[in-house]
Design an enzyme around this catalytic site. Structure first.
Site, PDB file in Angstrom:
ATOM      1  CB  CYS A  58     -42.265 -16.731   8.414  1.00 39.12           C
ATOM      2  SG  CYS A  58     -43.784 -16.657   7.301  1.00 39.12           S
TER       3      CYS A  58
ATOM      4  CD  GLU B 239     -42.856 -12.547   9.412  1.00 38.11           C
ATOM      5  OE1 GLU B 239     -43.730 -11.765   9.231  1.00 38.11           O
ATOM      6  OE2 GLU B 239     -42.862 -13.592   9.033  1.00 38.11           O
TER       7      GLU B 239
END
Length: 230
Positions: free
Chosen positions: A145, A219
């Protein structure tokens, strides 16, 4: 940016080893169709709106994961760094709220939106890795991230199809392309390299790569939910 989009971390360091081991999942994440839509401004606004609300909810749990990193940290200096990261994440939520306010959604309305399965699966995965493992396990789960958004911004700026004038997502791009965020992303990659040296990263490469790759896949699924919602 004056730097290659993939040059986070040191040559031969753990971060680049993890990125290379999950090259397919990483590429699918950092150059997802959602990201390409941000680049040229063609992403449907409902897709971005859905993403933004879920990302706000995600960041709350991400701050909790960073708080866990304070507890798991290997030194007082690391504790201070992770405490600063919590402050930065909470500040990042303010941008999301400003966007949402433009669509008539205040914080109470945003918080009332249920978390999607994608949001739950990603955030709880990161926290689970931190609870089950040590600080390196947790930082590896967090890195896609933090570092990934830095790389996403660089790729957007380097793409010849990029639309800057009149792009409704330019302020989002600017935030992650900023010097402050890029420094944060470089620091996260450098921390993975340092922990790799101090916490036996080479011997644990298989398990750490599995964590890193799964976080990258989660993600990509997080981007995809925005497109699916639109």
């Amino acid at each position: 940016m004056g730097r290659d989009p993939g040059d986070f971390g040191a040559e031969g360091g753990l971060f680049r080893q993890l990125r290379a081991a999950s090259a397919g999942a990483w590429e699918a994440y950092v150059w997802h169709p959602f990201v390409q839509g941000l680049t040229d401004g063609t992403l449907p606004l409902p897709a971005f709106r859905h993403y933004l609300i879920q990302d706000y909810l995600f960041l709350i749990h991400f701050a909790r994961a960073e708080a866990l990193a304070v507890f798991k940290a290997e030194s007082l200096a690391a504790m201070r760094e992770k405490a600063a990261a919590i402050t930065a994440i909470l500040a990042e939520t303010e941008l999301h709220l400003r966007y949402c306010a433009e669509w008539g959604l205040d914080e109470a309305a945003v918080r009332a939106v249920p978390e999607t399965a994608e949001t739950v699966s990603y955030t709880r995965y990161v926290i689970d890795r931190g609870l089950a493992g040590d600080i390196l396990d947790l930082e590896v789960a967090l890195a896609p991230c933090t570092v990934g958004y830095g790389e996403v911004a660089r790729r957007i700026l380097a793409d010849p199809r990029r639309r800057a004038a009149g792009n409704p997502y330019q302020s989002w791009i600017d935030m992650y392309a900023s010097a402050d965020y890029q420094a944060l992303a470089r620091g996260a990659a450098a921390r993975i390299d340092a922990l790799g040296e101090s916490h036996g990263g080479t011997a644990r490469l298989a398990s750490l790569s599995a964590t890193f790759g799964e976080a990258a896949r989660l993600e990509a699924a997080f981007w995809q939910q925005g497109l699916d919602a639109a």
